[in-house]
Design a protein around this motif. Structure first.
Motif, PDB file in Angstrom:
ATOM      1  N   SER A  88       0.896   1.765  -1.184  1.00 25.22           N
ATOM      2  CA  SER A  88       1.642   3.019  -1.107  1.00 25.22           C
ATOM      3  C   SER A  88       0.747   4.176  -1.532  1.00 25.22           C
ATOM      4  N   VAL A  89       1.251   5.383  -1.401  1.00 24.85           N
ATOM      5  CA  VAL A  89       0.438   6.587  -1.603  1.00 24.85           C
ATOM      6  C   VAL A  89      -0.248   6.617  -2.964  1.00 24.85           C
ATOM      7  N   SER A  90       0.495   6.384  -4.045  1.00 26.11           N
ATOM      8  CA  SER A  90      -0.119   6.469  -5.384  1.00 26.11           C
ATOM      9  C   SER A  90      -1.240   5.458  -5.549  1.00 26.11           C
ATOM     10  N   CYS A  91      -0.997   4.245  -5.116  1.00 28.26           N
ATOM     11  CA  CYS A  91      -2.034   3.213  -5.235  1.00 28.26           C
ATOM     12  C   CYS A  91      -3.201   3.491  -4.297  1.00 28.26           C
ATOM     13  N   TRP A  92      -2.899   3.991  -3.112  1.00 30.57           N
ATOM     14  CA  TRP A  92      -3.962   4.324  -2.169  1.00 30.57           C
ATOM     15  C   TRP A  92      -4.881   5.383  -2.773  1.00 30.57           C
ATOM     16  N   ILE A  93      -4.286   6.431  -3.374  1.00 30.64           N
ATOM     17  CA  ILE A  93      -5.080   7.492  -4.004  1.00 30.64           C
ATOM     18  C   ILE A  93      -5.939   6.926  -5.134  1.00 30.64           C
ATOM     19  N   MET A  94      -5.411   5.932  -5.841  1.00 28.64           N
ATOM     20  CA  MET A  94      -6.095   5.379  -7.001  1.00 28.64           C
ATOM     21  C   MET A  94      -6.985   4.170  -6.672  1.00 28.64           C
ATOM     22  N   GLY A  95      -7.161   3.863  -5.382  1.00 28.37           N
ATOM     23  CA  GLY A  95      -8.147   2.844  -5.027  1.00 28.37           C
ATOM     24  C   GLY A  95      -7.634   1.557  -4.411  1.00 28.37           C
ATOM     25  N   ALA A  96      -6.454   1.556  -3.804  1.00 30.76           N
ATOM     26  CA  ALA A  96      -5.923   0.329  -3.194  1.00 30.76           C
ATOM     27  C   ALA A  96      -6.856  -0.235  -2.123  1.00 30.76           C
ATOM     28  N   GLU A  97      -7.521   0.631  -1.381  1.00 28.84           N
ATOM     29  CA  GLU A  97      -8.433   0.133  -0.343  1.00 28.84           C
ATOM     30  C   GLU A  97      -9.588  -0.662  -0.959  1.00 28.84           C
ATOM     31  N   VAL A 122      -3.908 -12.972   0.594  1.00 26.09           N
ATOM     32  CA  VAL A 122      -3.877 -11.565   0.195  1.00 26.09           C
ATOM     33  C   VAL A 122      -3.046 -10.800   1.217  1.00 26.09           C
ATOM     34  N   LEU A 123      -2.025 -10.077   0.728  1.00 26.32           N
ATOM     35  CA  LEU A 123      -1.145  -9.325   1.617  1.00 26.32           C
ATOM     36  C   LEU A 123      -0.873  -7.929   1.061  1.00 26.32           C
ATOM     37  N   PRO A 124      -0.788  -6.934   1.931  1.00 24.22           N
ATOM     38  CA  PRO A 124      -0.362  -5.607   1.474  1.00 24.22           C
ATOM     39  C   PRO A 124       1.145  -5.605   1.254  1.00 24.22           C
ATOM     40  N   ILE A 125       1.606  -4.718   0.397  1.00 27.44           N
ATOM     41  CA  ILE A 125       3.041  -4.545   0.172  1.00 27.44           C
ATOM     42  C   ILE A 125       3.297  -3.068  -0.113  1.00 27.44           C
ATOM     43  N   VAL A 126       4.441  -2.610   0.289  1.00 25.51           N
ATOM     44  CA  VAL A 126       4.798  -1.207   0.070  1.00 25.51           C
ATOM     45  C   VAL A 126       5.449  -1.072  -1.297  1.00 25.51           C
ATOM     46  N   CYS A 127       4.873  -0.282  -2.135  1.00 19.45           N
ATOM     47  CA  CYS A 127       5.353   0.123  -3.453  1.00 19.45           C
ATOM     48  C   CYS A 127       5.925  -0.991  -4.317  1.00 19.45           C
ATOM     49  N   CYS A 131       3.915   3.166 -10.088  1.00 22.39           N
ATOM     50  CA  CYS A 131       2.974   4.198  -9.638  1.00 22.39           C
ATOM     51  C   CYS A 131       2.195   4.831 -10.784  1.00 22.39           C
ATOM     52  N   ASP A 132       2.780   4.862 -11.980  1.00 19.70           N
ATOM     53  CA  ASP A 132       2.092   5.455 -13.128  1.00 19.70           C
ATOM     54  C   ASP A 132       0.954   4.576 -13.636  1.00 19.70           C
ATOM     55  N   ALA A 134      -1.134   2.858 -11.248  1.00 20.42           N
ATOM     56  CA  ALA A 134      -1.831   2.524 -10.002  1.00 20.42           C
ATOM     57  C   ALA A 134      -3.330   2.377 -10.225  1.00 20.42           C
ATOM     58  N   PRO A 135      -3.980   1.504  -9.443  1.00 21.61           N
ATOM     59  CA  PRO A 135      -3.400   0.612  -8.452  1.00 21.61           C
ATOM     60  C   PRO A 135      -2.791  -0.626  -9.108  1.00 21.61           C
ATOM     61  N   VAL A 136      -1.800  -1.210  -8.431  1.00 23.74           N
ATOM     62  CA  VAL A 136      -1.119  -2.384  -8.959  1.00 23.74           C
ATOM     63  C   VAL A 136      -1.127  -3.504  -7.930  1.00 23.74           C
ATOM     64  N   MET A 137      -0.958  -4.731  -8.438  1.00 26.21           N
ATOM     65  CA  MET A 137      -0.883  -5.919  -7.599  1.00 26.21           C
ATOM     66  C   MET A 137       0.204  -6.825  -8.154  1.00 26.21           C
ATOM     67  N   LEU A 138       0.777  -7.607  -7.280  1.00 24.08           N
ATOM     68  CA  LEU A 138       1.696  -8.666  -7.666  1.00 24.08           C
ATOM     69  C   LEU A 138       0.966  -9.971  -7.386  1.00 24.08           C
ATOM     70  N   VAL A 139       0.647 -10.714  -8.442  1.00 23.89           N
ATOM     71  CA  VAL A 139      -0.087 -11.970  -8.317  1.00 23.89           C
ATOM     72  C   VAL A 139       0.908 -13.085  -8.601  1.00 23.89           C
ATOM     73  N   GLY A 140       1.354 -13.766  -7.546  1.00 28.71           N
ATOM     74  CA  GLY A 140       2.471 -14.697  -7.708  1.00 28.71           C
ATOM     75  C   GLY A 140       3.685 -13.872  -8.067  1.00 28.71           C
ATOM     76  N   ASP A 141       4.207 -14.060  -9.268  1.00 23.09           N
ATOM     77  CA  ASP A 141       5.333 -13.239  -9.716  1.00 23.09           C
ATOM     78  C   ASP A 141       4.950 -12.344 -10.901  1.00 23.09           C
ATOM     79  N   GLN A 142       3.653 -12.186 -11.127  1.00 21.56           N
ATOM     80  CA  GLN A 142       3.165 -11.366 -12.246  1.00 21.56           C
ATOM     81  C   GLN A 142       2.626 -10.031 -11.743  1.00 21.56           C
TER      82      GLN A 142
END
Length: 158
Positions: A88-97, A122-127, A131-132, A134-142
């Protein structure tokens, strides 16, 4: 010789039936039924989707609509650990790519592919709603906040 299609196990049927008992309309248990199958198989095959649809008394097309709308139901094989990186936008700005690139490079995969050892997808997900941090990831359920190269190295055991 034709391979026998996958069918639901007695445990899966029992859990789905228990879930259906909470609703006046069996179809209301669609997402939970799909999650039950996925809990045991990591993904929902076409054969399993048809079997669940029969159990819920709905058409496979209706259930497919639910399965493809809900982005945490996997309709193709995934690794034992699914890593969702927020794009999402916040994560993209903070380095999701860069997060995506580093994960994929380390695992030698493209988004959606299984790693060679079958451990990761590895999969992308929307938000992911953090956002505070960012960037964030969901690893399994963590949920992992403020993802850096060090966090990625820690997750991948490097």
């Amino acid at each position: 010789m034709t391979e026998k299609p996958a069918v639901l196990t007695a445990v899966e049927i029992e859990e789905i039936t228990a879930e259906m008992s909470h609703y006046a309309d069996k179809a209301a248990a669609s997402i939970e039924a799909l999650k039950i199958v996925q809990k045991y198989r990591r993904w929902v095959s076409d054969d399993c989707l048809v079997a669940v649809a029969q159990l819920l008394d709905i058409s496979p097309a209706q259930l497919e609509g639910v399965a493809t709308f809900y982005n945490l139901i996997y309709r193709q094989p995934v690794g034992r650990t699914v890593i969702h990186y927020c794009n999402s936008v916040s994560c993209w700005i903070m380095g999701a790519e860069q997060v995506e690139e580093r994960l994929c490079r380390h695992l030698n995969v493209e988004p959606g592919e299984l790693s060679a050892d079958g451990e990761y997808t590895v999969l992308p997900i929307v938000c992911l709603g953090a956002c505070d941090h960012a960037p964030v990831m969901l690893v399994g359920d963590q949920l992992r906040h403020d993802v850096t190269d060090d966090v990625i190295d820690e997750i991948l055991g490097r």
